[in-house]
Design an enzyme around this catalytic site. Structure first.
Site, PDB file in Angstrom:
ATOM      1  N   PRO A   1       3.472  -3.150  -6.806  1.00  0.00           N
ATOM      2  CA  PRO A   1       2.593  -2.020  -7.123  1.00  0.00           C
ATOM      3  C   PRO A   1       1.644  -1.718  -5.976  1.00  0.00           C
ATOM      4  O   PRO A   1       0.957  -2.607  -5.452  1.00  0.00           O
ATOM      5  CB  PRO A   1       1.841  -2.521  -8.365  1.00  0.00           C
ATOM      6  CG  PRO A   1       2.828  -3.421  -9.037  1.00  0.00           C
ATOM      7  CD  PRO A   1       3.546  -4.117  -7.901  1.00  0.00           C
ATOM      8  N   CYS A   2       1.620  -0.441  -5.578  1.00  0.00           N
ATOM      9  CA  CYS A   2       0.968  -0.074  -4.318  1.00  0.00           C
ATOM     10  C   CYS A   2      -0.431   0.494  -4.486  1.00  0.00           C
ATOM     11  O   CYS A   2      -1.107   0.754  -3.493  1.00  0.00           O
ATOM     12  CB  CYS A   2       1.832   0.938  -3.567  1.00  0.00           C
ATOM     13  SG  CYS A   2       2.078   2.486  -4.476  1.00  0.00           S
ATOM     14  N   GLN A   3      -0.902   0.701  -5.728  1.00  0.00           N
ATOM     15  CA  GLN A   3      -2.197   1.348  -5.891  1.00  0.00           C
ATOM     16  C   GLN A   3      -3.315   0.570  -5.202  1.00  0.00           C
ATOM     17  O   GLN A   3      -4.286   1.152  -4.724  1.00  0.00           O
ATOM     18  CB  GLN A   3      -2.520   1.507  -7.385  1.00  0.00           C
ATOM     19  CG  GLN A   3      -1.661   2.525  -8.100  1.00  0.00           C
ATOM     20  CD  GLN A   3      -0.373   1.926  -8.645  1.00  0.00           C
ATOM     21  OE1 GLN A   3      -0.004   0.798  -8.292  1.00  0.00           O
ATOM     22  NE2 GLN A   3       0.313   2.667  -9.483  1.00  0.00           N
TER      23      GLN A   3
ATOM     24  N   PHE B   1      -3.353  -0.794  -2.385  1.00  0.00           N
ATOM     25  CA  PHE B   1      -3.419  -0.558  -0.943  1.00  0.00           C
ATOM     26  C   PHE B   1      -3.407   0.931  -0.597  1.00  0.00           C
ATOM     27  O   PHE B   1      -3.356   1.300   0.561  1.00  0.00           O
ATOM     28  CB  PHE B   1      -2.226  -1.238  -0.262  1.00  0.00           C
ATOM     29  CG  PHE B   1      -2.042  -2.666  -0.684  1.00  0.00           C
ATOM     30  CD1 PHE B   1      -2.915  -3.642  -0.260  1.00  0.00           C
ATOM     31  CD2 PHE B   1      -1.004  -3.032  -1.529  1.00  0.00           C
ATOM     32  CE1 PHE B   1      -2.761  -4.966  -0.649  1.00  0.00           C
ATOM     33  CE2 PHE B   1      -0.837  -4.349  -1.927  1.00  0.00           C
ATOM     34  CZ  PHE B   1      -1.720  -5.317  -1.494  1.00  0.00           C
TER      35      PHE B   1
ATOM     36  N   ASN C   1       6.329   0.007   0.638  1.00  0.00           N
ATOM     37  CA  ASN C   1       4.986   0.125   0.099  1.00  0.00           C
ATOM     38  C   ASN C   1       4.254   1.251   0.826  1.00  0.00           C
ATOM     39  O   ASN C   1       4.829   1.931   1.679  1.00  0.00           O
ATOM     40  CB  ASN C   1       4.228  -1.204   0.240  1.00  0.00           C
ATOM     41  CG  ASN C   1       3.309  -1.472  -0.949  1.00  0.00           C
ATOM     42  OD1 ASN C   1       2.326  -0.772  -1.141  1.00  0.00           O
ATOM     43  ND2 ASN C   1       3.649  -2.473  -1.756  1.00  0.00           N
TER      44      ASN C   1
END
Length: 361
Positions: free
Chosen positions: A87-89, A91, A127
């Protein structure tokens, strides 16, 4: 096992943080045999399994024993790929508050743990570009190098690969078999695809409308005020084009004037903006349809993410929750990017097969 014999075997993969299956779908299009997807979100299971003919293990990666993953690899196919997009939120540039106290920060380390314990021949991770600025990313690359992996890291502009969307992603590819790289856009001879290329032939919808032949092609209903606003909006324009009485109070303030891209229409002849989990809302970005007075539909967002038009996100005759499908679509790896990654791995293996085997002296 001799190296040449290993290279003659196909690539098989496990997709961690698989979501609705964007990366898996792309890898399969490239000829990679994806054996398993893993995700914690129950909404992922049906679309992942139905569209990709592979099982989805509903489990938190932090609780997975690598023996569970290893059992899905077929023993006589020796090239194993561990793939995933944590999950990229955490960064993302959209997230100004996340730090090391965010539990998602540690999911990349869990991905690293799986790689360390399984020691696959191939690894890929996708990502947001902002990840590269954090120490956890340096730890990830450092481990790969120390473990004998050749790596390639690139910031990819999705529109360069024929994805009709302005989306930048960090792609990491690693191989214990030899030097590796992501195939360049020129290898695919793509032209930039626009919103018109992607969406112009879909059935017309009104605000809040649903296509009877495809219930995923539905749009959220606009309030009377937002209907006036979208009718005053120009493709690629901003709310600054509106009559003053339509401008939101927050945008009249000095702090609000720095957000011109909300409440905007897409342009037919440009790629779409980055599809987020909130793309179905007119006020959440430049997600207004270029011509029709509505936000783009769930299906249109999925097409911009390069999902096949027939991709199913819910079982037939089951309720459709816009927020849930918006989350699945917005969080997905674009299918076309997954296919580029898969074809790059296939090219890598083919190149190694073609190379002469060094002779001992």
């Amino acid at each position: 096992m001799k190296r040449r014999h290993v290279l003659e075997r196909g690539i098989q993969a496990v997709d961690l943080f698989c979501g609705a299956g964007g990366l898996t779908c792309g890898l399969k299009k490239a000829g990679v045999k994806v054996r398993l997807g893993v995700d914690v979100d129950p909404a992922c299971q049906y679309p992942y399994e139905y569209n990709n003919s592979a099982p989805c293990l509903l489990k938190d990666v932090r609780e997975i024993k690598t023996a569970e993953l290893a059992s899905h690899f077929v023993a006589d196919e020796s090239i194993r790929l561990i793939a995933g997009c944590a999950p990229c939120q955490t960064f993302s540039t959209y997230n100004q508050k996340a730090d090391k106290t965010d539990s998602r920060w540690w999911l990349l380390r869990e991905f690293l743990r799986v790689v360390r314990e399984l020691n696959p021949e191939l690894v890929t991770m996708e990502n947001v570009p902002g990840l590269a600025e954090h120490t956890v990313f340096g730890e990830f690359l450092g481990f790969l190098h120390e473990s004998g992996y050749h790596t390639a890291e690139k910031i990819v502009r999705c529109e360069d690969y024929g994805i009709p969307q302005q989306r930048s992603r960090l792609v990491v590819m690693a191989s214990r078999l030899g030097k590796i790289d992501l195939l360049p856009p020129s290898h695919f001879r793509n032209r930039t695809k626009t919103v018109r290329d992607a969406l112009s032939d879909l059935p017309v919808l009104a605000s809040g409308g649903v296509d009877k032949s495809d219930p995923i092609h539905q749009s959220s209903e606009l309030s009377p005020l937002n209907l006036k606003r979208i009718r005053a909006s120009k493709p690629s324009g901003t709310w600054r084009d509106w009559p003053n009485e339509l401008v939101a109070k927050c945008h009249r303030k000095k702090s609000g004037k720095t957000y011109p891209s909300v409440y905007g229409r897409m342009s037919w002849d440009e790629p779409a903006p980055t599809i987020t989990t909130q793309f179905f809302g007119f006020g959440n970005g430049r997600f207004g349809h270029p011509e029709q007075d509505r936000a783009i539909s769930l299906r249109e967002g999925a097409i911009i993410q390069s999902f096949p038009r027939t991709y199913r996100f819910v079982e037939p005759n089951q309720p459709i929750y816009m927020k849930a499908i918006g989350r699945l679509v917005g969080n997905a790896v674009p299918v076309r990017l997954g296919e580029v990654i898969g074809k790059s791995f296939r090219h890598h293996i083919d190149s190694l097969q073609a190379a002469p085997i060094p002779t001992k002296r």
